[in-house]
Design a protein around this motif. Structure first.
Motif, PDB file in Angstrom:
ATOM      1  N   ASP A   1       0.835  -1.210   0.000  1.00 38.24           N
ATOM      2  CA  ASP A   1       0.000   0.000   0.000  1.00 38.24           C
ATOM      3  C   ASP A   1       0.872   1.264   0.000  1.00 38.24           C
ATOM      4  O   ASP A   1       0.565   2.236  -0.695  1.00 38.24           O
ATOM      5  CB  ASP A   1      -0.919   0.006   1.221  1.00 38.24           C
ATOM      6  CG  ASP A   1      -2.013  -1.050   1.137  1.00 38.24           C
ATOM      7  OD1 ASP A   1      -2.268  -1.537   0.013  1.00 38.24           O
ATOM      8  OD2 ASP A   1      -2.602  -1.385   2.193  1.00 38.24           O
ATOM      9  N   ILE A   2       1.954   1.251   0.782  1.00 34.58           N
ATOM     10  CA  ILE A   2       2.849   2.414   0.848  1.00 34.58           C
ATOM     11  C   ILE A   2       3.464   2.688  -0.522  1.00 34.58           C
ATOM     12  O   ILE A   2       3.502   3.836  -0.993  1.00 34.58           O
ATOM     13  CB  ILE A   2       3.946   2.197   1.909  1.00 34.58           C
ATOM     14  CG1 ILE A   2       3.338   2.242   3.321  1.00 34.58           C
ATOM     15  CG2 ILE A   2       5.052   3.258   1.767  1.00 34.58           C
ATOM     16  CD1 ILE A   2       4.325   1.891   4.414  1.00 34.58           C
ATOM     17  N   ILE A   3       3.953   1.627  -1.180  1.00 38.99           N
ATOM     18  CA  ILE A   3       4.599   1.808  -2.484  1.00 38.99           C
ATOM     19  C   ILE A   3       3.584   2.244  -3.540  1.00 38.99           C
ATOM     20  O   ILE A   3       3.881   3.102  -4.386  1.00 38.99           O
ATOM     21  CB  ILE A   3       5.307   0.505  -2.910  1.00 38.99           C
ATOM     22  CG1 ILE A   3       6.474   0.206  -1.954  1.00 38.99           C
ATOM     23  CG2 ILE A   3       5.811   0.600  -4.343  1.00 38.99           C
ATOM     24  CD1 ILE A   3       7.199  -1.090  -2.245  1.00 38.99           C
ATOM     25  N   ASN A   4       2.386   1.689  -3.498  1.00 40.21           N
ATOM     26  CA  ASN A   4       1.356   2.074  -4.474  1.00 40.21           C
ATOM     27  C   ASN A   4       0.944   3.534  -4.324  1.00 40.21           C
ATOM     28  O   ASN A   4       0.541   4.178  -5.300  1.00 40.21           O
ATOM     29  CB  ASN A   4       0.129   1.172  -4.330  1.00 40.21           C
ATOM     30  CG  ASN A   4       0.363  -0.221  -4.903  1.00 40.21           C
ATOM     31  OD1 ASN A   4       1.224  -0.404  -5.772  1.00 40.21           O
ATOM     32  ND2 ASN A   4      -0.378  -1.196  -4.436  1.00 40.21           N
ATOM     33  N   ASP A   5       1.038   4.072  -3.088  1.00 44.50           N
ATOM     34  CA  ASP A   5       0.606   5.449  -2.835  1.00 44.50           C
ATOM     35  C   ASP A   5       1.743   6.464  -2.926  1.00 44.50           C
ATOM     36  O   ASP A   5       1.512   7.671  -2.780  1.00 44.50           O
ATOM     37  CB  ASP A   5      -0.030   5.555  -1.438  1.00 44.50           C
ATOM     38  CG  ASP A   5      -1.349   4.802  -1.355  1.00 44.50           C
ATOM     39  OD1 ASP A   5      -1.954   4.557  -2.423  1.00 44.50           O
ATOM     40  OD2 ASP A   5      -1.762   4.461  -0.223  1.00 44.50           O
ATOM     41  N   GLU A   6       2.971   5.995  -3.166  1.00 44.50           N
ATOM     42  CA  GLU A   6       4.108   6.909  -3.169  1.00 44.50           C
ATOM     43  C   GLU A   6       4.107   7.815  -4.397  1.00 44.50           C
ATOM     44  O   GLU A   6       3.450   7.526  -5.408  1.00 44.50           O
ATOM     45  CB  GLU A   6       5.422   6.110  -3.116  1.00 44.50           C
ATOM     46  CG  GLU A   6       5.728   5.365  -4.399  1.00 44.50           C
ATOM     47  CD  GLU A   6       6.980   4.508  -4.316  1.00 44.50           C
ATOM     48  OE1 GLU A   6       7.644   4.522  -3.272  1.00 44.50           O
ATOM     49  OE2 GLU A   6       7.272   3.807  -5.308  1.00 44.50           O
ATOM     50  N   ASP A   7       4.835   8.898  -4.307  1.00 46.10           N
ATOM     51  CA  ASP A   7       5.038   9.802  -5.440  1.00 46.10           C
ATOM     52  C   ASP A   7       5.976   9.102  -6.425  1.00 46.10           C
ATOM     53  O   ASP A   7       7.141   8.840  -6.110  1.00 46.10           O
ATOM     54  CB  ASP A   7       5.660  11.110  -4.949  1.00 46.10           C
ATOM     55  CG  ASP A   7       5.818  12.140  -6.064  1.00 46.10           C
ATOM     56  OD1 ASP A   7       5.697  11.773  -7.249  1.00 46.10           O
ATOM     57  OD2 ASP A   7       6.080  13.321  -5.750  1.00 46.10           O
ATOM     58  N   LYS A   8       5.483   8.801  -7.627  1.00 47.06           N
ATOM     59  CA  LYS A   8       6.272   8.024  -8.585  1.00 47.06           C
ATOM     60  C   LYS A   8       7.512   8.780  -9.063  1.00 47.06           C
ATOM     61  O   LYS A   8       8.463   8.154  -9.559  1.00 47.06           O
ATOM     62  CB  LYS A   8       5.403   7.642  -9.789  1.00 47.06           C
ATOM     63  CG  LYS A   8       4.141   6.862  -9.420  1.00 47.06           C
ATOM     64  CD  LYS A   8       4.465   5.639  -8.576  1.00 47.06           C
ATOM     65  CE  LYS A   8       3.188   4.903  -8.157  1.00 47.06           C
ATOM     66  NZ  LYS A   8       3.490   3.787  -7.227  1.00 47.06           N
ATOM     67  N   LYS A   9       7.486  10.104  -8.909  1.00 50.41           N
ATOM     68  CA  LYS A   9       8.672  10.881  -9.288  1.00 50.41           C
ATOM     69  C   LYS A   9       9.723  10.856  -8.185  1.00 50.41           C
ATOM     70  O   LYS A   9      10.906  11.110  -8.440  1.00 50.41           O
ATOM     71  CB  LYS A   9       8.281  12.321  -9.605  1.00 50.41           C
ATOM     72  CG  LYS A   9       7.385  12.451 -10.837  1.00 50.41           C
ATOM     73  CD  LYS A   9       7.050  13.903 -11.118  1.00 50.41           C
ATOM     74  CE  LYS A   9       6.158  14.032 -12.355  1.00 50.41           C
ATOM     75  NZ  LYS A   9       5.821  15.445 -12.646  1.00 50.41           N
ATOM     76  N   LYS A  10       9.271  10.602  -6.936  1.00 48.62           N
ATOM     77  CA  LYS A  10      10.182  10.524  -5.803  1.00 48.62           C
ATOM     78  C   LYS A  10       9.863   9.273  -4.986  1.00 48.62           C
ATOM     79  O   LYS A  10       9.320   9.346  -3.874  1.00 48.62           O
ATOM     80  CB  LYS A  10      10.047  11.770  -4.920  1.00 48.62           C
ATOM     81  CG  LYS A  10      10.428  13.058  -5.611  1.00 48.62           C
ATOM     82  CD  LYS A  10      10.264  14.250  -4.673  1.00 48.62           C
ATOM     83  CE  LYS A  10      10.654  15.565  -5.339  1.00 48.62           C
ATOM     84  NZ  LYS A  10      10.467  16.712  -4.419  1.00 48.62           N
ATOM     85  N   PRO A  11      10.159   8.103  -5.538  1.00 46.32           N
ATOM     86  CA  PRO A  11       9.839   6.861  -4.826  1.00 46.32           C
ATOM     87  C   PRO A  11      10.587   6.749  -3.506  1.00 46.32           C
ATOM     88  O   PRO A  11      11.684   7.299  -3.342  1.00 46.32           O
ATOM     89  CB  PRO A  11      10.275   5.767  -5.810  1.00 46.32           C
ATOM     90  CG  PRO A  11      11.267   6.424  -6.709  1.00 46.32           C
ATOM     91  CD  PRO A  11      10.842   7.861  -6.815  1.00 46.32           C
ATOM     92  N   LEU A  12       9.978   6.053  -2.592  1.00 46.05           N
ATOM     93  CA  LEU A  12      10.525   5.924  -1.241  1.00 46.05           C
ATOM     94  C   LEU A  12      11.641   4.889  -1.180  1.00 46.05           C
ATOM     95  O   LEU A  12      11.578   3.840  -1.837  1.00 46.05           O
ATOM     96  CB  LEU A  12       9.411   5.524  -0.269  1.00 46.05           C
ATOM     97  CG  LEU A  12       8.228   6.496  -0.183  1.00 46.05           C
ATOM     98  CD1 LEU A  12       7.084   5.855   0.600  1.00 46.05           C
ATOM     99  CD2 LEU A  12       8.666   7.797   0.479  1.00 46.05           C
ATOM    100  N   SER A  13      12.640   5.170  -0.356  1.00 43.67           N
ATOM    101  CA  SER A  13      13.706   4.192  -0.124  1.00 43.67           C
ATOM    102  C   SER A  13      13.210   3.132   0.858  1.00 43.67           C
ATOM    103  O   SER A  13      12.209   3.334   1.561  1.00 43.67           O
ATOM    104  CB  SER A  13      14.938   4.882   0.446  1.00 43.67           C
ATOM    105  OG  SER A  13      14.666   5.381   1.757  1.00 43.67           O
ATOM    106  N   ASP A  14      13.907   2.017   0.912  1.00 43.16           N
ATOM    107  CA  ASP A  14      13.544   0.957   1.865  1.00 43.16           C
ATOM    108  C   ASP A  14      13.642   1.468   3.299  1.00 43.16           C
ATOM    109  O   ASP A  14      12.824   1.103   4.150  1.00 43.16           O
ATOM    110  CB  ASP A  14      14.457  -0.262   1.674  1.00 43.16           C
ATOM    111  CG  ASP A  14      14.237  -0.951   0.332  1.00 43.16           C
ATOM    112  OD1 ASP A  14      13.114  -0.833  -0.199  1.00 43.16           O
ATOM    113  OD2 ASP A  14      15.181  -1.579  -0.166  1.00 43.16           O
TER     114      ASP A  14
END
Length: 426
Positions: free
Chosen positions: A377-390
């Motif tokens: 859910d976190i990855i699906n909701d992230e900003d695709k231009k600034k994806p989250l690090s692990d």
């Protein structure tokens, strides 16, 4: 020798499983298709009953998991054993060693590495730890797994069936006489009659020399669900499916005619066949009852999933169900293997609903499945231009009370099929 130590420890087992008890285990662990084949074979040897079974499934509406209806590839031996380990043992160095030993098994289920080779490859283990790991491995299903040679393989299977002392002796101190067919000397050594000897030999011949072989087949196999769960507002109803459940049809006319015979051999024959029929009938009912009570336990534990309120499973281990129902873990394992449940949104194997616990916080446990859903859910909701690090995902989970290390997040992310941060950037 190490084998001899194990044999001496287990010689106290004196009771023998009856044919009916062995049949009960076989029936319980068989799926619907294998069960139908087995019953048809039994009916050919018994004129007192026929078998009626309908394996044609009705059309399932709203099913988005129709792929579950055909199993393209049978579960491998490694997968089957690994499932048992992960669902029954807590994560410890001993469990890691058991998994290592599973990886070393040949396709037939034999452990071909010597202790010396294992010690050279695996550091920081003691002889006692290795012995414990091998014992745990050899307690897994199917019986005979983890044996060094044929004698130990047959011995482990006989031990699992609580075979009598004479059989255990044949497979330990007198195995050479057995393999050379020195029946007279074997009979004198064990002090048994010809009838007892033949009975014991037949039992040993029924054991498998290659317990892992059945898991090497890659033939296409159809799946028939035996449980069905229906949703009615906020309630769930579980039932046994009608299709796939075999019916034994008693040949009453044949029985009435033969039972009136005055011939003693006919009387004995019909008595034996009638008892076989009743035993089979009892074991079939016991199978249905066991599948049903375990199914109810699963549905209660995974209520939110079956209500389609979540895709994440609650933490549930085989031992949880075994303790709740006061039955053995092996019974639960046999029951869920190869059995399926039908829902309005697909068909699932019962094993699917067992999820390992993940120690993510002090207090309430979360299942690995639940943690993965949160990461997804976190990855699906992230900003695709600034994806989250692990590490950022790990920090976000910790803010929600889920203490998950960065490397664990990375492992779960990869298992979910998400690429690394840089590769997710648009």
């Amino acid at each position: 020798m190490e084998l001899k130590q194990n044999l001496n420890q287990k010689q106290v087992q004196g009771l023998s499983l009856t044919q009916g008890m062995r049949q009960s285990i076989l029936i319980l662990q068989s799926d619907a298709i294998d069960l139908a084949d087995y019953l048809n074979e039994q009916s050919l040897e018994n004129p007192l009953f026929d078998v009626h079974v309908n394996l044609d499934m009705p059309f399932i509406e709203n099913s988005n998991n129709t792929s579950y209806q055909i199993k393209d590839e049978q579960q491998s031996l490694f997968e089957y054993l690994l499932d048992q380990v992960q669902l029954t043992m807590r994560k410890t160095p001993l469990r890691d060693l058991v998994i290592y030993l599973i990886e070393q098994l040949d396709p037939n289920g034999y452990l071909t590495l010597s202790d010396k080779e294992i010690f050279e490859e695996v550091k920081d283990i003691t002889p006692i730890m290795l012995l414990d790991a091998k014992t745990l491995l050899q307690q897994l299903d199917p019986p005979g797994i983890g044996a060094r040679d044929l004698r130990e393989c047959l011995y482990l299977q006989a031990q699992a069936d609580n075979a009598n002392a004479e059989i255990m002796s044949m497979l330990s101190d007198n195995f050479e006489l057995f393999t050379k067919h020195e029946w007279k000397q074997l009979k004198r050594s064990l002090k048994i009659s010809n009838v007892e000897l033949q009975k014991d030999i037949s039992f040993i011949q029924s054991l498998s020399a290659n317990p892992g072989q059945r898991y090497t087949s890659q033939n296409e196999q159809y799946v028939v669900p035996e449980l069905q769960v229906k949703k009615n507002q906020d309630k769930l109803t579980l039932s046994i499916t009608k299709y796939g459940q075999p019916q034994l049809v008693f040949a009453e006319e044949t029985y009435d005619r033969l039972v009136k015979s005055t011939d003693e051999d006919v009387q004995k024959y019909i008595h034996d066949k009638y008892n076989q029929y009743k035993t089979l009938e009892y074991n079939l009912q016991r199978r249905i009852d066991t599948i049903s009570i375990i199914g109810r336990c699963i549905v209660r534990a995974q209520y939110q999933f079956f209500m389609q309120n979540t895709q994440a499973l609650e933490p549930l281990l085989i031992r949880d169900v075994a303790q709740k129902l006061q039955i053995s873990e092996s019974t639960v394992s046999r029951t869920i293997n190869g059995k399926y449940i039908q829902t309005d949104f697909g068909i699932f194997e019962l094993k699917r609903f067992f999820s390992r616990r993940s120690k993510v916080t002090v207090g309430e446990d979360k299942s690995v499945d639940q943690v993965k859903v949160k990461i997804k859910d976190i990855i699906n909701d992230e900003d695709k231009k600034k994806p989250l690090s692990d590490q950022k995902i790990s920090d976000m989970l910790q803010e929600d009370g889920l203490k998950i290390a960065r490397r664990t997040v990375a492992k779960y992310r990869e298992q979910l099929g998400f690429p690394s941060t840089s590769r997710r950037r648009i």
